[in-house]
Design an enzyme around this catalytic site. Structure first.
Site, PDB file in Angstrom:
ATOM      1  CG  ASN A  27      -0.378  -0.025   2.501  1.00 30.09           C
ATOM      2  OD1 ASN A  27       0.649  -0.664   2.717  1.00 30.09           O
ATOM      3  ND2 ASN A  27      -0.967   0.689   3.421  1.00 30.09           N
ATOM      4  CD  GLU A  72       3.814  -1.888  13.462  1.00 33.89           C
ATOM      5  OE1 GLU A  72       2.648  -1.456  13.524  1.00 33.89           O
ATOM      6  OE2 GLU A  72       4.623  -1.780  14.386  1.00 33.89           O
ATOM      7  CB  CYS A 129      -2.599   0.113   8.031  1.00 33.81           C
ATOM      8  SG  CYS A 129      -1.184   1.194   8.319  1.00 33.81           S
ATOM      9  CD  GLU A 177       7.490  -0.891  11.815  1.00 30.40           C
ATOM     10  OE1 GLU A 177       6.560  -0.268  11.269  1.00 30.40           O
ATOM     11  OE2 GLU A 177       8.272  -1.645  11.194  1.00 30.40           O
TER      12      GLU A 177
HETATM   13  P1  NAD Z   1       0.041  -9.427   3.010  1.00 31.44           P
HETATM   14  O1  NAD Z   1       0.058  -9.928   4.403  1.00 31.44           O
HETATM   15  O2  NAD Z   1      -0.663 -10.227   1.984  1.00 31.44           O
HETATM   16  O3  NAD Z   1       1.537  -9.284   2.463  1.00 31.44           O
HETATM   17  C1  NAD Z   1       2.490  -8.486   3.102  1.00 31.44           C
HETATM   18  C2  NAD Z   1       3.871  -9.014   2.756  1.00 31.44           C
HETATM   19  O4  NAD Z   1       4.024 -10.306   3.302  1.00 31.44           O
HETATM   20  C3  NAD Z   1       4.132  -9.172   1.258  1.00 31.44           C
HETATM   21  O5  NAD Z   1       5.466  -8.841   0.982  1.00 31.44           O
HETATM   22  C4  NAD Z   1       3.880 -10.650   1.037  1.00 31.44           C
HETATM   23  O6  NAD Z   1       4.562 -11.169  -0.076  1.00 31.44           O
HETATM   24  C5  NAD Z   1       4.424 -11.221   2.316  1.00 31.44           C
HETATM   25  N1  NAD Z   1       3.900 -12.546   2.677  1.00 31.44           N
HETATM   26  C6  NAD Z   1       2.701 -13.089   2.361  1.00 31.44           C
HETATM   27  N2  NAD Z   1       2.605 -14.337   2.861  1.00 31.44           N
HETATM   28  C7  NAD Z   1       3.755 -14.582   3.516  1.00 31.44           C
HETATM   29  C8  NAD Z   1       4.260 -15.694   4.246  1.00 31.44           C
HETATM   30  N3  NAD Z   1       3.553 -16.802   4.389  1.00 31.44           N
HETATM   31  N4  NAD Z   1       5.486 -15.595   4.798  1.00 31.44           N
HETATM   32  C9  NAD Z   1       6.217 -14.471   4.664  1.00 31.44           C
HETATM   33  N5  NAD Z   1       5.799 -13.388   3.974  1.00 31.44           N
HETATM   34  C10 NAD Z   1       4.584 -13.448   3.415  1.00 31.44           C
HETATM   35  O7  NAD Z   1      -0.502  -7.948   3.086  1.00 31.44           O
HETATM   36  P2  NAD Z   1      -0.787  -6.952   1.874  1.00 31.44           P
HETATM   37  O8  NAD Z   1      -2.058  -7.383   1.211  1.00 31.44           O
HETATM   38  O9  NAD Z   1       0.441  -6.778   1.065  1.00 31.44           O
HETATM   39  O10 NAD Z   1      -1.023  -5.573   2.656  1.00 31.44           O
HETATM   40  C11 NAD Z   1      -2.242  -5.172   3.159  1.00 31.44           C
HETATM   41  C12 NAD Z   1      -2.307  -5.374   4.655  1.00 31.44           C
HETATM   42  O11 NAD Z   1      -1.226  -4.725   5.301  1.00 31.44           O
HETATM   43  C13 NAD Z   1      -3.555  -4.820   5.294  1.00 31.44           C
HETATM   44  O12 NAD Z   1      -4.065  -5.747   6.201  1.00 31.44           O
HETATM   45  C14 NAD Z   1      -3.050  -3.586   6.028  1.00 31.44           C
HETATM   46  O13 NAD Z   1      -3.819  -3.181   7.125  1.00 31.44           O
HETATM   47  C15 NAD Z   1      -1.704  -4.023   6.444  1.00 31.44           C
HETATM   48  N6  NAD Z   1      -0.856  -2.875   6.751  1.00 31.44           N
HETATM   49  C16 NAD Z   1      -0.535  -2.624   8.064  1.00 31.44           C
HETATM   50  C17 NAD Z   1       0.232  -1.517   8.385  1.00 31.44           C
HETATM   51  C18 NAD Z   1       0.613  -1.207   9.811  1.00 31.44           C
HETATM   52  O14 NAD Z   1       1.496  -0.387  10.009  1.00 31.44           O
HETATM   53  N7  NAD Z   1       0.000  -1.807  10.805  1.00 31.44           N
HETATM   54  C19 NAD Z   1       0.686  -0.683   7.373  1.00 31.44           C
HETATM   55  C20 NAD Z   1       0.330  -0.963   6.057  1.00 31.44           C
HETATM   56  C21 NAD Z   1      -0.436  -2.074   5.752  1.00 31.44           C
END
Ligand code: NAD
Length: 480
Positions: free
Chosen positions: A150, A248, A282, A461
């Site tokens: 995002n 996060e 997020c 963080e």
């Molecule tokens: P996602 O969990 O699908 O992927 C995030 C990252 O993790 C990607 O690089 C992905 O390739 C990797 N990943 C996926 N499966 C994995 C596994 N089994 N092992 C290791 N790595 C793996 O999330 P997304 O769809 O890319 O992002 C959206 C989400 O992120 C939303 O839920 C949003 O709220 C959250 N988010 C949180 C924050 C925060 O600061 N709390 C900030 C931004 C986004």
């Protein structure tokens, strides 16, 4: 068609298995480059490179590392235009957003931690007449940083910068959905004089490259930002290996609006906190609670303004919203609009795709959407949608709105609009969230702790919190 490469040991190399995956441009829906589909073999190479680099990097003084990180920050700034265009193309966000938020923040992240590390200190605990304890803070070794799509470079650099500043070597994986600016970052790191193997950037899917990073026994800590389900899997995998974890995760943030707020300021900020980055932040306030006295006035003006919001291709300077990040994500968000209707909600505006003329006719555009008439505990109001969809719900009392605000499994951030100072503090204290904004949204000071409670994450963080996460304290006692 361009094929990106992994950045390992200071060089750009193809994935060991030779496999690539398509990278789509959300604005057009067309594939525009290929990215490595890395796996455990690439992680192994990166770990070997990091092992060689670690004595060099961790042996440098903080000042030396700081200089290289400052050059890295300046290197992004010098290529600002290129980074901005790449981020917008890869993610679908308006160019103006990438130019004002994403890339400047990546520059700041490196600069902030480059300078923070030269002020970082550790504690001493003297025991009168007995001796003194002092705490050494050493880097962890090799750490893994995994980030979402995002805010691609913004969140990638938010992890990498403190990890590197503290003296660790990094194996980092950007989201496979938005890899491009991370690829460019490898070039900037190389040009900034970062020793080979200190920063390694691998591309590929979470289930392969990401999983191999999490499972590698020589990677001592995982800093992850992404979805709650993925975070849960990572915690389950890494915990038995006793890795340090920073997670996060998702959010379902309340935006609480009291009768006595500054209406004008609340309205303009609420438009942003609902729909900035197509609602894919997020911290977006997706559940809007409005006190009864101004509910109808709010609803009329908000819906009128949302209706007039321009959704267009990311290069259009008038675009307030660009394209959603991917087709599956667009479809997921649309499915929640359908769910909201099934749950008895009324779509006041939006809820449909936007058709743009060629070459954008295959792009993933969605009208910003406002829904009312739902109960606070229905799925639409409990599950993270992560798109330009908000619900509006009236309330009467503080107790009632607190109960609704705290009813989800999430607890990332909250926004409160009121001119009653005592109420503002009272609410801030009682709300389940790691971050609370009063009469504001997304005002960030990089020194403050950043993170969520409940299913929104573990750890913090930002500022010293990040430098503490990426170091291991060791207590030393000396007898007088
Ligand atoms: P996602 O969990 O699908 O992927 C995030 C990252 O993790 C990607 O690089 C992905 O390739 C990797 N990943 C996926 N499966 C994995 C596994 N089994 N092992 C290791 N790595 C793996 O999330 P997304 O769809 O890319 O992002 C959206 C989400 O992120 C939303 O839920 C949003 O709220 C959250 N988010 C949180 C924050 C925060 O600061 N709390 C900030 C931004 C986004």
């Amino acid at each position: 068609m361009e094929s990106l490469k992994n950045f390992v040991g200071g060089e750009f190399i193809a994935p060991v298995n030779g496999n690539y995956i398509d990278n789509y441009e959300p604005a057009t829906g067309k594939v525009y480059c290929q990215i490595p589909n890395s796996d455990a073999a690439d992680v192994e190479l990166a770990v070997k490179a990091a092992e060689q680099a670690y004595p060099i990097w961790s042996g440098m003084s903080n000042e030396e590392r700081s200089k290289i990180l400052v050059r890295l920050s300046e290197g992004i700034e010098a290529r600002m235009d290129e980074f901005v265009k790449a981020e917008s193309r890869d993610n679908g966000k308006p160019l103006s957003l990438a130019a004002h938020v994403d890339i400047p923040r990546a520059v700041s992240n490196f600069h902030f931690f480059a300078t923070a590390i030269i002020h970082f200190a550790s504690e001493a605990h003297p025991m009168t007449g007995v001796g003194v304890n002092y705490t050494l803070r050493k880097p962890l070794g090799i750490v893994g940083c995994i980030s979402p799509w995002n805010l691609p470079l913004y969140l990638f650099s938010w992890k990498i910068a403190p990890a590197l500043a503290a003296g660790n070597c990094v194996i980092a994986k950007p989201s496979e959905v938005t890899p491009y600016t991370a690829f460019l970052l490898g070039e900037v790191a190389r040009d900034a004089g970062m020793p080979a193997g200190v920063l390694n950037i691998l591309h590929g899917e979470g289930g392969a490259a990401g999983d191999a990073i999490v499972k590698h026994p020589k990677i001592k800590a995982i800093s992850f930002t992404g979805g709650t389900k993925t975070g849960e899997y990572i915690a389950r995998t890494a915990a038995p290996m006793f890795k340090k974890l920073s997670l996060e995760l998702g959010g379902k943030n309340p935006n609480i609006i009291f009768d006595d707020c500054d209406f004008k300021e609340m309205m303009s900020t609420t438009l942003r906190s609902s729909f900035a980055n197509q609602g894919q932040i997020c911290l977006c306030g997706s559940r809007i609670f409005v006190q009864k006295g101004i509910y109808e006035k709010f609803k009329e003006e908000f819906v009128r303004k949302v209706d007039a919001t321009v959704v267009s291709n990311p290069e259009d300077p008038n675009a307030k919203l660009g394209a959603m990040v991917s087709k599956p994500h667009l479809e997921k968000v649309l499915s929640y609009v359908e769910l909201a209707k099934e749950e008895g909600g009324t779509v006041l505006t939006g809820g449909t795709r936007v058709e743009l003329p060629a070459p954008y006719d295959g792009g993933y555009y969605l009208r910003p959407t406002v829904i009312e008439g739902l109960s606070f505990d229905c799925r639409t109001n409990q599950e993270e949608i992560f798109g330009p969809v908000v619900t509006i719900t009236p309330f009467e009392t503080e107790e009632e709105v607190l109960m609704m605000a705290n009813s989800t499994q999430y607890g990332l951030s909250a926004t409160i609009w009121t001119s009653d100072l005592q109420r503002a503090h009272r609410m801030a204290e009682k709300i389940d969230a790691g971050i609370v904004w009063i009469n504001a949204w997304l005002v960030r000071d990089l020194r403050t702790p950043f993170g969520g409670v409940k299913s929104s994450g573990v750890g913090r963080e930002g500022g010293w919190e990040a430098l503490r996460f990426f170091t291991e304290p060791k207590n030393v006692f000396v007898k007088y």
